[in-house]
Scaffold this active site. Structure first.
Site, PDB file in Angstrom:
ATOM      1  N   GLU A   1       0.744  -6.002   8.018  1.00 35.26           N
ATOM      2  CA  GLU A   1      -0.724  -4.644   8.536  1.00 35.26           C
ATOM      3  C   GLU A   1      -0.933  -5.225   9.650  1.00 35.26           C
ATOM      4  OE1 GLU A   1      -3.885  -4.975   5.828  1.00 35.26           O
ATOM      5  OE2 GLU A   1      -5.174  -3.462   7.015  1.00 35.26           O
TER       6      GLU A   1
ATOM      7  N   LYS B   1       1.931  -1.166   6.220  1.00 32.77           N
ATOM      8  CA  LYS B   1       0.019  -0.881   6.195  1.00 32.77           C
ATOM      9  C   LYS B   1      -0.518  -0.487   7.558  1.00 32.77           C
ATOM     10  CE  LYS B   1      -3.737  -2.215   3.835  1.00 32.77           C
ATOM     11  NZ  LYS B   1      -4.337  -2.531   2.355  1.00 32.77           N
TER      12      LYS B   1
HETATM   13  P1  13P Z   1      -9.584  -0.186   3.703  1.00 34.49           P
HETATM   14  O1  13P Z   1      -8.579   0.983   2.365  1.00 34.49           O
HETATM   15  O2  13P Z   1     -10.629  -0.303   3.363  1.00 34.49           O
HETATM   16  O3  13P Z   1      -9.183  -0.253   4.895  1.00 34.49           O
HETATM   17  O4  13P Z   1      -8.759  -1.678   2.998  1.00 34.49           O
HETATM   18  C1  13P Z   1      -7.300  -1.843   3.498  1.00 34.49           C
HETATM   19  C2  13P Z   1      -6.703  -3.364   3.547  1.00 34.49           C
HETATM   20  O5  13P Z   1      -6.273  -4.383   2.912  1.00 34.49           O
HETATM   21  C3  13P Z   1      -7.736  -3.330   4.835  1.00 34.49           C
HETATM   22  O6  13P Z   1      -7.090  -5.145   5.355  1.00 34.49           O
END
Ligand code: 13P
Length: 339
Positions: free
Chosen positions: A177, A219
């Site tokens: 991510e 992600k």
């Molecule tokens: P959000 O969808 O609130 O951005 O959270 C997802 C997430 O895991 C952020 O690290």
């Protein structure tokens, strides 16, 4: 490393019509959410709230995996059942957030590095033994006229790659991510440019770390206008730009993309995902890995009261179903007002 097994889990996480629930708020972050609904941030309240989500049968039928915070992974439901077993019984995979947040990056004023690599191997072994099948690590990139620097992007991408390789060595699927924050008044073109640079660097580092792309999930943020931008890009522009950026940077060996919501409103996050899946023409599954955009409604409905549990579970089911439809390109705005 058993790549066939890793690939099977990655494919399961992005299976058509399902997506990921990010319920991995740290104790500090969940406090902010609880403050918003007037709930005290105790261990029991955190447990009760998360148990409510994981026992929401209809909602969980749309949820392929749940990202947990360390505390939750070891917690039991009120009746003594481990919460990881409650999740598995709902047909969903338990996952674990393993990064330890951000620290200032020395030499790079106002930029950060995500930490937590030291002893990560040992921790992953414990998490796997408790039933975690996948993990998450979040790099945070802030956008301004001068930022991000290429040094900070490289350092964060390198940490993501080291994390991903360690996960795979422990038979855990890494969710990679790199989040470019929406904060700021930049236009969508600037988010487009930086998202390209970041993803390019991340996949370069993943290659050098010998991460098997078939056994991971990306992600990313969507390519959107800054929150304070003078003009907000349309749903169609966000969808087109996001797909174009990913096609230019993400190898097709990656099984799936599971977006973060990043502070978009619930319905906007759903509409963007739907628009992308309607456009199609890309090699990956595209689904959600939402935190706020799945939980804001159930949190509000619950507000810490036992008598509101069923109402909160219905609110969660509605958002999960809307996002499930969006992951198939079958969502329609009228379904929101009908509910
Ligand atoms: P959000 O969808 O609130 O951005 O959270 C997802 C997430 O895991 C952020 O690290």
């Amino acid at each position: 490393m058993d790549l066939v097994g890793l690939n099977a889990v990655a494919e399961q996480l992005v299976a058509p019509g399902r997506g990921i629930l990010a319920a991995d708020e740290s104790t500090g972050t969940i406090k902010k959410r609880f403050d918003g609904i007037g709930v005290e941030n105790t261990e029991e309240n955190r447990r009760d709230y998360r148990e409510l989500l994981f026992r929401a049968q209809e909602a969980m039928s749309y949820i392929s995996g749940v990202i947990l915070y360390d505390e939750t992974l070891w917690q039991n439901a009120a009746d003594g059942t481990p919460l990881v077993d409650v999740i598995a019984a709902a047909g969903s995979l338990p996952g674990i957030k393993v990064d330890e947040g951000v620290q200032p990056l020395p030499g790079f004023p106002d930029e950060t590095i995500t930490v937590g690599l030291d002893r990560l191997g040992e921790r992953l072994a414990h998490y796997a033994a408790r039933g975690a099948r996948f993990a998450k690590w979040r790099a945070v990139i802030e956008l301004s006229d001068r930022q991000p620097s290429s040094g900070a992007v490289r350092a964060n991408a390198h940490a993501l790659a080291r994390y991903a390789a360690l996960c795979q060595a422990h038979q855990i699927v890494p969710i990679v991510e790199p989040e470019i924050l929406m904060d700021g008044d930049h236009d969508i073109a600037r988010c487009d440019e930086v998202t390209r640079q970041v993803l390019k660097t991340v996949f370069d580092e993943l290659f050098h770390a010998r991460v098997a792309l078939e056994g991971m999930v990306l992600k990313p943020n969507m390519v959107v206008s800054g929150k304070g931008a003078a003009r907000q890009a349309s749903i169609a522009e966000v969808a087109e730009r996001t797909i174009a950026v990913l096609k230019a940077t993400v190898p097709s060996a990656v099984p799936g993309i599971a977006y973060l919501s990043g502070g978009q409103s619930d319905e906007t996050a759903t509409a963007h995902l739907d628009a992308m899946n309607r456009l199609g023409g890309f090699p990956w599954k595209m689904t959600f890995s939402y935190g706020r955009a799945l939980q804001a409604a159930p949190q509000k409905a619950w507000s810490g009261r036992k008598e509101n549990v069923a109402k909160a579970q219905q609110a969660f089911a509605h958002r999960a179903r809307m996002n499930s439809l969006a992951s198939l390109g079958q969502w329609e705005g009228r379904l929101e007002s009908a509910a």
